[in-house]
Motif scaffolding. Structure first.
Motif, short mmCIF file in Angstrom:
data_model
loop_
_atom_site.label_atom_id
_atom_site.label_comp_id
_atom_site.label_asym_id
_atom_site.label_seq_id
_atom_site.Cartn_x
_atom_site.Cartn_y
_atom_site.Cartn_z
N HIS A 82 0.83 -1.20 0.00
CA HIS A 82 0.00 0.00 0.00
C HIS A 82 0.87 1.25 0.00
O HIS A 82 1.63 1.49 0.93
CB HIS A 82 -0.90 0.00 1.23
CG HIS A 82 -1.89 1.12 1.21
ND1 HIS A 82 -3.07 1.04 0.51
CD2 HIS A 82 -1.87 2.34 1.77
CE1 HIS A 82 -3.73 2.17 0.66
NE2 HIS A 82 -3.04 2.98 1.42
N ASP A 83 0.76 2.04 -1.06
CA ASP A 83 1.59 3.25 -1.16
C ASP A 83 0.69 4.42 -1.55
O ASP A 83 0.34 4.59 -2.71
CB ASP A 83 2.68 3.03 -2.21
CG ASP A 83 3.57 4.25 -2.33
OD1 ASP A 83 3.43 5.18 -1.51
OD2 ASP A 83 4.40 4.27 -3.25
N PRO A 84 0.31 5.25 -0.57
CA PRO A 84 -0.58 6.38 -0.88
C PRO A 84 0.06 7.38 -1.84
O PRO A 84 -0.66 8.11 -2.51
CB PRO A 84 -0.82 7.03 0.47
CG PRO A 84 -0.37 6.05 1.49
CD PRO A 84 0.64 5.18 0.84
N PHE A 85 1.41 7.39 -1.93
CA PHE A 85 2.06 8.35 -2.81
C PHE A 85 1.92 7.96 -4.27
O PHE A 85 2.03 8.79 -5.16
CB PHE A 85 3.54 8.49 -2.44
CG PHE A 85 3.77 9.50 -1.36
CD1 PHE A 85 4.37 10.72 -1.64
CD2 PHE A 85 3.37 9.26 -0.07
CE1 PHE A 85 4.56 11.66 -0.65
CE2 PHE A 85 3.56 10.19 0.93
CZ PHE A 85 4.15 11.40 0.65
N ALA A 86 1.67 6.66 -4.52
CA ALA A 86 1.58 6.20 -5.90
C ALA A 86 0.48 6.93 -6.66
O ALA A 86 0.66 7.28 -7.82
CB ALA A 86 1.34 4.68 -5.91
N ALA A 87 -0.64 7.15 -5.98
CA ALA A 87 -1.76 7.81 -6.64
C ALA A 87 -1.39 9.25 -7.03
O ALA A 87 -1.72 9.72 -8.11
CB ALA A 87 -2.98 7.81 -5.72
N LEU A 88 -0.68 9.93 -6.11
CA LEU A 88 -0.29 11.32 -6.37
C LEU A 88 0.72 11.39 -7.51
O LEU A 88 0.64 12.24 -8.39
CB LEU A 88 0.31 11.94 -5.11
CG LEU A 88 -0.68 12.16 -3.97
CD1 LEU A 88 0.04 12.62 -2.72
CD2 LEU A 88 -1.72 13.18 -4.38
N GLU A 89 1.68 10.44 -7.48
CA GLU A 89 2.71 10.44 -8.52
C GLU A 89 2.09 10.17 -9.89
O GLU A 89 2.46 10.80 -10.89
CB GLU A 89 3.78 9.40 -8.20
CG GLU A 89 4.78 9.93 -7.18
CD GLU A 89 5.53 8.82 -6.46
OE1 GLU A 89 5.50 7.69 -6.94
OE2 GLU A 89 6.13 9.13 -5.40
N LEU B 84 -0.82 10.97 -10.90
CA LEU B 84 -1.50 12.18 -11.36
C LEU B 84 -0.51 13.20 -11.88
O LEU B 84 -0.74 13.85 -12.89
CB LEU B 84 -2.30 12.80 -10.21
CG LEU B 84 -3.69 12.22 -9.95
CD1 LEU B 84 -4.34 12.94 -8.79
CD2 LEU B 84 -4.54 12.37 -11.20
N GLU B 85 0.63 13.33 -11.17
CA GLU B 85 1.64 14.32 -11.59
C GLU B 85 2.21 13.94 -12.94
O GLU B 85 2.42 14.80 -13.80
CB GLU B 85 2.77 14.39 -10.55
CG GLU B 85 2.45 15.38 -9.45
CD GLU B 85 3.44 15.29 -8.31
OE1 GLU B 85 4.62 15.03 -8.59
OE2 GLU B 85 3.01 15.48 -7.16
N GLU C 118 0.75 12.33 -15.23
CA GLU C 118 -0.27 12.56 -16.25
C GLU C 118 -0.27 14.01 -16.70
O GLU C 118 -0.31 14.30 -17.89
CB GLU C 118 -1.64 12.25 -15.64
CG GLU C 118 -2.42 11.19 -16.37
CD GLU C 118 -3.67 10.84 -15.61
OE1 GLU C 118 -4.56 11.72 -15.57
OE2 GLU C 118 -3.73 9.73 -15.06
#
Lengths: 262, 247
Positions: free
Chosen positions: B233-240, B242-243, B245
């Protein structure tokens, strides 16, 4: 809003002091924001500082913080981090703006989630007794707490159900004939911990009873049912004991192989 | 002649026990599931009663093979028991089990029959067990129905089913032993013979005929994952994501 990650150096005495007491950890997290005092309580409906400790391996503990302002965790690096690794490029922690994710959330999306929470209910053991706050101690009850229809609606998400061919058991009842979710949902209880720690001494110098909290880590998959409510959940947390490392829900993308099996 | 298909089964559980030559109070187990045991499991799922030899015959005619994905360890149980009602001592017996074993068994035969058996496994009349009533399977037994194919090809293509801890210990691809019956067009000269072909499961007297066993080995695809770190589980993956993209 910002999301930050800090790796705790578990070998240091400072780290052990912080990890052994959510009270101390909360104070340390709150001192990362220059203009709020650790004792300040946020307005009831405003975004607040949430944090969570994730233990990845035996010696890899990560602190996640979600906060309205950009935190400065320098003091944590000094007490409980890896100062030699920290440089001008790499301050020892990572912070990213959370807004891009929050703004892009849309109804119907599926995410993997992790949540550390304090599942409690109020019970009365006999007639006429005042109701008392009591922790849920078994995984069935703990899952029931999160799966509660009203709670899910309020939080803006729904825990996904497993496809029928991946279930081992259909839903049923426990041996006491209470409803049991079986393994109907994409939900697991990873870790149950019972924390007991002392609150700071009161003015009279008297030591009160220790505080005990049962905290549980849930992992699973969710579907967004209301993006606005979920945004609120992500920034304000779920359930009680949010000052003690509970209530922070984080999302991660589903692995590509699972995205269309739903 | 109708189409030939293959039904694959995953036989995994804390304990299994597959007797082929047990007599009296020493109840031994073979190192791999027996045909009579697996056919019995399928017949039970389909609700075929003991003694109903007419319905058993088409099942017993299926060609059978088993792949040893995780051999397990043999354990011995010194079994003492008393009669539940009278309290009289039952005979002392020794019972042997395979602990922590995982096998893939497959039967080849008529498509319609196997389709019916697959459905029976998903809603069994009598629940499946691994050779002995006290050995329930740990995972769903059904591994899928493969159409228009041969037994050998299915056992060479089904991914390795061993537990994650077992796979971690042996990272390199393993050759897995396959015990199979000879095909119709194959000579039985190189085969062993085992008294394991079910004729009747009648409670009054079970009978078994001889069947051939050829030992082969296959190397199978190793499933991805399972051996890696548990925590993904890596919450940063979702942010990365998006960036990347927007960049």
């Amino acid at each position: 809003m910002f999301l930050s990650r800090f790796r705790v150096n578990t070998a240091r005495p400072g780290a052990r002091r912080l990890m052994s007491s959510p009270q101390a950890m909360h104070a340390a997290v709150m001192s990362s924001f220059p203009h709020i005092l650790p004792s300040d309580s946020p307005a009831p409906d405003a975004p607040r500082v949430l944090w969570r400790l994730d233990q990845r391996a035996r010696a890899e503990v990560l602190l996640y913080v979600v906060s309205p302002d950009r935190p400065d965790l320098t003091h944590l690096v000094e007490q409980a981090g890896w100062p030699a690794v920290a440089g001008p490029e790499n301050p020892g922690w990572q912070t990213r703006p959370y807004a891009p994710l929050l703004d892009r959330l849309a109804t119907g999306e599926r995410w993997a989630f992790r949540l550390t929470a304090n599942p409690v209910h109020t019970i009365r053991r006999k007639e006429g007794e005042p109701r008392k706050l009591t922790a849920h101690l078994t995984p069935v009850h703990q899952m029931g707490w999160l799966l509660d229809e009203e709670r899910q609606q309020r939080c803006g998400f729904r825990v996904c159900e497993k496809p029928a061919d991946r279930r081992l058991l259909p839903e049923g009842t426990t041996h006491q004939k209470r409803p049991h979710p079986g393994d109907r949902y994409e939900l697991a209880v990873r870790d149950t911990r019972s924390l007991s720690f002392d609150k700071s001494r009161t003015a009279g110098g008297r030591q009160g009873k220790p505080v005990t909290v049962v905290i549980v880590t849930f992992e699973g998959r969710l579907e967004v049912t209301d993006a606005g409510l979920l945004r609120r959940t992500l920034t304000q947390g779920i359930g009680r004991a949010r000052a003690y490392g509970c209530g922070l829900l984080t999302l991660a993308p589903l692995p590509p192989s699972d995205q269309h099996t739903a | 002649m109708s189409r030939t298909s293959v039904l694959a089964l995953r036989l995994a559980g804390p304990l299994q026990s597959w007797g082929a030559s047990s007599r009296f109070t020493r109840r031994t187990t073979e190192p791999a599931p027996t045909k009579s045991g697996v056919i019995g499991l399928l017949a039970a799922a389909a609700g075929i009663e003991r003694g109903d030899d007419g319905r058993l015959a088409p099942l017993a005619a299926l060609r059978f093979a088993v792949r040893m994905d995780q051999p397990g360890t043999r354990i011995r149980d010194f079994h003492t028991a008393h009669h539940g009602v009278t309290g009289a001592s039952m005979p002392l017996s020794e019972r042997f089990y395979l602990a922590d074993a995982v096998f893939v068994a497959a039967v080849e035969g008529d498509h319609d029959l196997l389709l019916a058996l697959r459905d029976a496994l998903r809603a069994p009349v009598y629940p499946p067990y691994l050779g002995r009533r006290s050995c329930p399977p740990a995972e769903p037994v059904d591994l899928g129905l493969y159409e228009d194919t041969r037994l050998e090809d299915v056992l060479a293509s089904v991914p390795w089913q061993a537990s994650a801890w077992y796979r971690r210990q042996r990272r390199t691809p393993q050759a897995l032993t396959v015990l199979r019956e000879t095909a119709a067009d194959e000579s039985a000269a190189a085969a062993d013979v085992q008294r394991d072909q079910p004729v009747t499961f009648d409670a009054a007297g079970r009978r078994h005929a001889l069947r051939t066993v050829v030992t082969d080995s296959v190397s199978t695809p190793i499933p991805s994952g399972g051996g890696g770190p548990q925590d993904a589980h890596d919450p940063f993956a979702a942010l990365e994501a998006l960036e990347n993209e927007s960049a």
